[in-house]
Scaffold this motif. Structure first.
Motif, PDB file in Angstrom:
ATOM      1  N   SER A 100     -17.617  -5.731   2.596  1.00 48.97           N
ATOM      2  CA  SER A 100     -17.394  -7.177   2.627  1.00 48.97           C
ATOM      3  C   SER A 100     -17.496  -7.714   4.052  1.00 48.97           C
ATOM      4  O   SER A 100     -18.110  -8.763   4.296  1.00 48.97           O
ATOM      5  CB  SER A 100     -16.021  -7.518   2.044  1.00 48.97           C
ATOM      6  OG  SER A 100     -15.952  -7.164   0.679  1.00 48.97           O
ATOM      7  N   ASN A 101     -16.908  -6.988   5.004  1.00 53.40           N
ATOM      8  CA  ASN A 101     -16.969  -7.410   6.407  1.00 53.40           C
ATOM      9  C   ASN A 101     -18.402  -7.412   6.924  1.00 53.40           C
ATOM     10  O   ASN A 101     -18.822  -8.327   7.642  1.00 53.40           O
ATOM     11  CB  ASN A 101     -16.106  -6.495   7.267  1.00 53.40           C
ATOM     12  CG  ASN A 101     -14.623  -6.716   7.057  1.00 53.40           C
ATOM     13  OD1 ASN A 101     -14.227  -7.708   6.437  1.00 53.40           O
ATOM     14  ND2 ASN A 101     -13.805  -5.814   7.563  1.00 53.40           N
ATOM     15  N   GLY A 146      -8.449  -1.737   0.600  1.00 51.45           N
ATOM     16  CA  GLY A 146      -9.777  -1.942   0.034  1.00 51.45           C
ATOM     17  C   GLY A 146     -10.775  -0.903   0.466  1.00 51.45           C
ATOM     18  O   GLY A 146     -11.836  -0.759  -0.141  1.00 51.45           O
ATOM     19  N   ASN A 164      -4.499  -1.960   8.406  1.00 51.93           N
ATOM     20  CA  ASN A 164      -5.635  -2.892   8.446  1.00 51.93           C
ATOM     21  C   ASN A 164      -6.125  -3.159   9.867  1.00 51.93           C
ATOM     22  O   ASN A 164      -6.738  -4.198  10.125  1.00 51.93           O
ATOM     23  CB  ASN A 164      -5.295  -4.206   7.743  1.00 51.93           C
ATOM     24  CG  ASN A 164      -5.125  -4.007   6.256  1.00 51.93           C
ATOM     25  OD1 ASN A 164      -5.874  -3.272   5.619  1.00 51.93           O
ATOM     26  ND2 ASN A 164      -4.107  -4.634   5.701  1.00 51.93           N
ATOM     27  N   TYR A 223     -11.979   3.310   7.598  1.00 45.04           N
ATOM     28  CA  TYR A 223     -11.682   2.231   6.655  1.00 45.04           C
ATOM     29  C   TYR A 223     -10.959   2.769   5.422  1.00 45.04           C
ATOM     30  O   TYR A 223     -10.008   2.147   4.929  1.00 45.04           O
ATOM     31  CB  TYR A 223     -12.957   1.502   6.242  1.00 45.04           C
ATOM     32  CG  TYR A 223     -13.233   0.262   7.074  1.00 45.04           C
ATOM     33  CD1 TYR A 223     -12.801  -0.980   6.638  1.00 45.04           C
ATOM     34  CD2 TYR A 223     -13.897   0.343   8.284  1.00 45.04           C
ATOM     35  CE1 TYR A 223     -13.034  -2.126   7.389  1.00 45.04           C
ATOM     36  CE2 TYR A 223     -14.131  -0.787   9.049  1.00 45.04           C
ATOM     37  CZ  TYR A 223     -13.698  -2.019   8.597  1.00 45.04           C
ATOM     38  OH  TYR A 223     -13.911  -3.147   9.352  1.00 45.04           O
ATOM     39  N   THR A 280     -13.741  -3.176   1.577  1.00 42.67           N
ATOM     40  CA  THR A 280     -13.443  -4.059   2.712  1.00 42.67           C
ATOM     41  C   THR A 280     -14.505  -3.940   3.786  1.00 42.67           C
ATOM     42  O   THR A 280     -14.947  -4.937   4.361  1.00 42.67           O
ATOM     43  CB  THR A 280     -12.064  -3.721   3.293  1.00 42.67           C
ATOM     44  OG1 THR A 280     -11.069  -3.909   2.294  1.00 42.67           O
ATOM     45  CG2 THR A 280     -11.738  -4.599   4.491  1.00 42.67           C
ATOM     46  N   CYS A 300      -1.254  -0.972  -0.519  1.00 38.97           N
ATOM     47  CA  CYS A 300      -2.496  -0.920  -1.271  1.00 38.97           C
ATOM     48  C   CYS A 300      -2.341   0.043  -2.440  1.00 38.97           C
ATOM     49  O   CYS A 300      -1.644   1.037  -2.349  1.00 38.97           O
ATOM     50  CB  CYS A 300      -3.636  -0.450  -0.383  1.00 38.97           C
ATOM     51  SG  CYS A 300      -3.692  -1.283   1.211  1.00 38.97           S
TER      52      CYS A 300
END
Length: 241
Positions: free
Chosen positions: A226-227, A219, A35, A213, A223, A20
């Motif tokens: 978004s999840n 991300g 992840n 996270y 991320t 990343c």
């Protein structure tokens, strides 16, 4: 200049992880992320919190667990909940389906008895991490307590640190020892030690989820958001269907 290594990941681990570039924080270095995590809760309670606050404590665990995609190959959740008359141990292989895990959390009774964090930390390593944690995945521990430990935490904490376990320490209520929480938690303590009342459990849980996270997922917060949005949209479709 020496290279800074936050965790002793193997070369094979780095090859498996996603690379990343979005990080703009010095602490959360840009680079490979898993992840996924192997995350375990340790709950130590004297029982003095009462049923209502125990339900809020369970809500904390459910909120954290629900923020991740739980599966055999994704994030996995373990638990150690110790009371005088019962001992709940769930390793990472037992509950890899989120609905089953959340339901099981809701069935755990209020623990009570002498609080021994040192023993609990040792049990986390011996009964959950050693037998079932994945070697190439970050290990995260969240300690939840409403009081003070009656035994020493120094050696068990060092053992977890030597194994690269990232530890968050959460104290709820006014009976906790901030000094003990700091001793248990990973560095920096500003990101790993939390203290508040029971009405703040979702706020504290949200901060910890965000930290996990940012550190372990490509991300980071994007991320996570978004999840959560995807989960909300999926839930609406199911309810409308």
């Amino acid at each position: 200049m020496q290279n800074l290594t936050l965790f002793p990941y193997s070369i094979e681990f780095r090859d498996q992880m996603a690379h990343c570039k979005e990080s703009n924080e010095i602490y959360y270095l840009a680079g490979p992320r898993a992840n996924k995590v192997d995350l375990v809760f340790l709950v130590e309670s004297s029982g003095k919190m009462g049923i209502a606050n125990w339900k809020r404590t369970v809500l904390f665990m459910k909120f954290v667990a629900d923020a991740f995609d739980i599966s055999k190959t994704g994030t996995r959740i373990g638990m150690v909940v110790e009371g005088r008359t019962f001992h709940v141990v769930v390793d990472f292989n037992r509950m890899v389906k989120k609905p089953l895990l959340l339901a099981a959390m809701g069935l755990i009774p209020l623990p009570f008895g002498d609080q021994k964090f040192g023993k609990g930390l040792s049990d986390v390593k011996d009964l959950v991490l050693n037998p079932s944690a994945r070697a190439n995945i970050p290990h995260v521990l969240i300690v939840l307590t409403d009081g003070k430990s009656l035994d020493d935490v120094t050696q068990p904490t060092k053992s977890l640190m030597d194994s690269a376990v990232e530890t968050f320490a959460v104290g709820l209520g006014e009976r906790v020892s901030l000094g003990q929480l700091v001793k248990i938690a990973s560095f920096p303590t500003t990101r790993h030690v939390y203290h508040g009342n029971y009405k703040e459990v979702i706020k504290i849980a949200s901060k910890i989820v965000a930290e996990i996270y940012k550190k372990h997922f490509c991300g980071g917060l994007n991320t996570l958001l978004s999840n959560l949005l995807l989960r909300k949209t999926t839930g609406k479709k199911k309810s409308n269907g």
